[in-house]
Design an enzyme around this catalytic site. Structure first.
Site, PDB file in Angstrom:
ATOM      1  N   MET A  44       0.926  -1.214   0.075  1.00 51.77           N
ATOM      2  CA  MET A  44       0.030   0.027   0.030  1.00 51.77           C
ATOM      3  C   MET A  44       1.055   1.179   0.187  1.00 51.77           C
ATOM      4  O   MET A  44       0.508   2.397   0.363  1.00 51.77           O
ATOM      5  CB  MET A  44      -1.077   0.006   1.166  1.00 51.77           C
ATOM      6  CG  MET A  44      -1.807  -1.100   1.003  1.00 51.77           C
ATOM      7  SD  MET A  44      -3.299  -1.082   2.093  1.00 51.77           S
ATOM      8  CE  MET A  44      -2.636  -0.738   3.707  1.00 51.77           C
ATOM      9  N   GLY A  50      11.106  -2.853   5.706  1.00 49.47           N
ATOM     10  CA  GLY A  50      10.357  -4.115   5.487  1.00 49.47           C
ATOM     11  C   GLY A  50       9.804  -4.269   4.075  1.00 49.47           C
ATOM     12  O   GLY A  50      10.135  -5.374   3.531  1.00 49.47           O
ATOM     13  N   HIS A  51       9.301  -3.286   3.529  1.00 48.74           N
ATOM     14  CA  HIS A  51       8.936  -3.439   2.118  1.00 48.74           C
ATOM     15  C   HIS A  51      10.296  -3.714   1.174  1.00 48.74           C
ATOM     16  O   HIS A  51      10.193  -4.654  -0.002  1.00 48.74           O
ATOM     17  CB  HIS A  51       8.233  -2.311   1.560  1.00 48.74           C
ATOM     18  CG  HIS A  51       6.999  -2.000   2.301  1.00 48.74           C
ATOM     19  ND1 HIS A  51       6.786  -0.828   2.971  1.00 48.74           N
ATOM     20  CD2 HIS A  51       5.669  -2.701   2.077  1.00 48.74           C
ATOM     21  CE1 HIS A  51       5.575  -0.818   3.182  1.00 48.74           C
ATOM     22  NE2 HIS A  51       5.037  -1.772   2.817  1.00 48.74           N
ATOM     23  N   GLN A  75     -10.222  -3.003   2.366  1.00 45.56           N
ATOM     24  CA  GLN A  75      -9.789  -3.544   3.469  1.00 45.56           C
ATOM     25  C   GLN A  75     -10.063  -2.492   4.667  1.00 45.56           C
ATOM     26  O   GLN A  75      -9.509  -2.619   5.686  1.00 45.56           O
ATOM     27  CB  GLN A  75      -8.538  -4.001   3.362  1.00 45.56           C
ATOM     28  CG  GLN A  75      -7.170  -2.961   3.031  1.00 45.56           C
ATOM     29  CD  GLN A  75      -5.862  -3.784   2.441  1.00 45.56           C
ATOM     30  OE1 GLN A  75      -5.911  -4.087   1.447  1.00 45.56           O
ATOM     31  NE2 GLN A  75      -5.082  -3.838   3.588  1.00 45.56           N
ATOM     32  N   GLN A 167      -2.346 -12.074   7.834  1.00 39.77           N
ATOM     33  CA  GLN A 167      -2.499 -11.987   6.579  1.00 39.77           C
ATOM     34  C   GLN A 167      -2.308 -12.981   5.523  1.00 39.77           C
ATOM     35  O   GLN A 167      -2.687 -13.551   4.538  1.00 39.77           O
ATOM     36  CB  GLN A 167      -2.079 -10.591   6.043  1.00 39.77           C
ATOM     37  CG  GLN A 167      -2.125 -10.077   4.609  1.00 39.77           C
ATOM     38  CD  GLN A 167      -1.806  -8.772   4.369  1.00 39.77           C
ATOM     39  OE1 GLN A 167      -2.811  -7.882   4.253  1.00 39.77           O
ATOM     40  NE2 GLN A 167      -0.502  -8.508   4.067  1.00 39.77           N
ATOM     41  N   SER A 199       6.571  -0.498  10.210  1.00 41.92           N
ATOM     42  CA  SER A 199       5.209  -0.602   9.647  1.00 41.92           C
ATOM     43  C   SER A 199       4.890   1.033   9.043  1.00 41.92           C
ATOM     44  O   SER A 199       5.531   1.940   9.588  1.00 41.92           O
ATOM     45  CB  SER A 199       4.120  -0.455  11.032  1.00 41.92           C
ATOM     46  OG  SER A 199       2.792  -0.076  10.535  1.00 41.92           O
TER      47      SER A 199
HETATM   48  O1  PAF Z   1      -0.007  -5.795   3.332  1.00 42.29           O
HETATM   49  C1  PAF Z   1      -0.608  -4.841   2.787  1.00 42.29           C
HETATM   50  O2  PAF Z   1       0.142  -3.830   2.557  1.00 42.29           O
HETATM   51  C2  PAF Z   1      -1.807  -4.773   2.144  1.00 42.29           C
HETATM   52  O3  PAF Z   1      -2.767  -5.508   2.975  1.00 42.29           O
HETATM   53  C3  PAF Z   1      -1.781  -5.658   0.862  1.00 42.29           C
HETATM   54  C4  PAF Z   1      -1.305  -6.956   0.994  1.00 42.29           C
HETATM   55  C5  PAF Z   1      -0.842  -4.809  -0.128  1.00 42.29           C
HETATM   56  C6  PAF Z   1      -3.105  -5.707   0.107  1.00 42.29           C
HETATM   57  O4  PAF Z   1      -3.862  -4.501  -0.076  1.00 42.29           O
END
Ligand code: PAF
Length: 296
Positions: A44, A50-51, A75, A167, A199
């Protein structure tokens, strides 16, 4: 690096633009050589270390790396932080390029959820637990967008962080149940040097809230220490953690669960155990977890 979803000026596609990001992506997908390993990193945005670790792992394992950025409205329930979710597109694009992503695809609601959109996806058995108790809409929305992304990208592998343990567990179940031909790669959580789980929402913490937020990981580490010391009783492990937790946090849950199906562990902890926590520091909702290894 190719970008789908921005016009030539680099601004997000205006709602008047004619070609949908879905059609553009379908063309991109068709242009990929068959047999190439395509890695997908769904995000997102508001990218942090982390990403970046997900992009790096995808880069190591795949011939093509695609990153998606979309703050997915389905979501978020009304009143949650959809509007205040951090958005840092320019720096995200720079970071994606630095890490060697081949494609960044920017989602938008107009093309993904056009008028008349009516489909839902659910994995209630796993989604009703932990975060699902306070966010009953959340995982349905996650499954919906992730399944859409899998349909569009048809990735060989998709990379998810274990910070969002529930998730990734739900996505694995969905992929198995629906015979989706994508391997889900779980990647280790990344922490700040003081232990705070990374986060995108951390930037919204005030200095004082951040200090309080640190007690989430401290509580989990306290459980780990007692566990290493031989304590296996759920109530005493949780009690120890509660004494470390900052009382000004609004605790949502602190639970020991079976790591495979997220069912609560009661009495004596055995097998594959994860400890999961969610709490609010001011307006910011935070989650964290650890896995307890057996030391015999
Ligand atoms: O983990 C996230 O950033 C979101 O839940 C995802 C998997 C990109 C779905 O919108």
């Amino acid at each position: 690096m190719q970008i789908i979803g921005v016009d030539q000026q680099g601004t997000e596609k205006s709602l008047r633009s004619s070609q949908s990001i879905v059609a553009e992506l379908q063309q991109w997908r068709k242009s990929q050589q068959s047999g190439r390993v395509i890695g997908l990193v769904p995000t997102m945005g508001a990218l942090h270390e982390g990403h970046l670790s997900l992009i790096r792992q995808a880069r190591r394992e795949c011939g093509v790396v695609a990153l998606t950025i979309f703050v997915n409205p389905t979501q978020f329930a009304p009143g949650e932080d959809l509007d205040s979710y951090p958005r840092t597109l320019d720096s995200d694009l720079q970071l994606a390029e630095q890490e060697g992503a081949d494609l960044v695809w920017l989602g938008n609601s107009r093309d993904l959820y056009p008028t008349g959109f009516a489909t839902t996806v659910a994995v209630p058995e796993l989604a009703d637990r932990l975060c699902g108790k306070s966010r009953p809409h959340h995982f349905g929305g996650v499954c919906l967008i992730v399944l859409k992304l899998f349909q569009l990208f048809q990735p060989t592998k998709a990379f998810f962080g274990e910070k969002d343990l529930q998730q990734v567990t739900i996505i694995e179940r969905m992929v198995t149940d629906l015979h989706v031909d994508t391997e889900i790669v779980r990647c280790p959580m990344v922490r700040e040097s003081d232990g705070l789980a990374m986060s995108s929402r951390n930037v919204r913490l005030t200095a004082e809230e951040r200090q309080r937020a640190l007690s989430l990981s401290k509580a989990l580490f306290a459980i780990e220490e007692s566990w290493r010391g031989g304590d296996r009783m759920v109530h005493s492990l949780i009690e120890g953690a509660m004494s470390v937790l900052d009382p000004d946090l609004e605790l949502e849950y602190l639970e020991m669960v079976d790591r495979n199906d997220l069912s609560p562990v009661v009495g004596e902890a055995k097998g594959d155990v994860a400890v999961c926590i969610a709490a609010r520091a001011g307006e910011v909702r935070l989650i964290d977890n650890i896995t307890l290894e057996f030391f015999s």
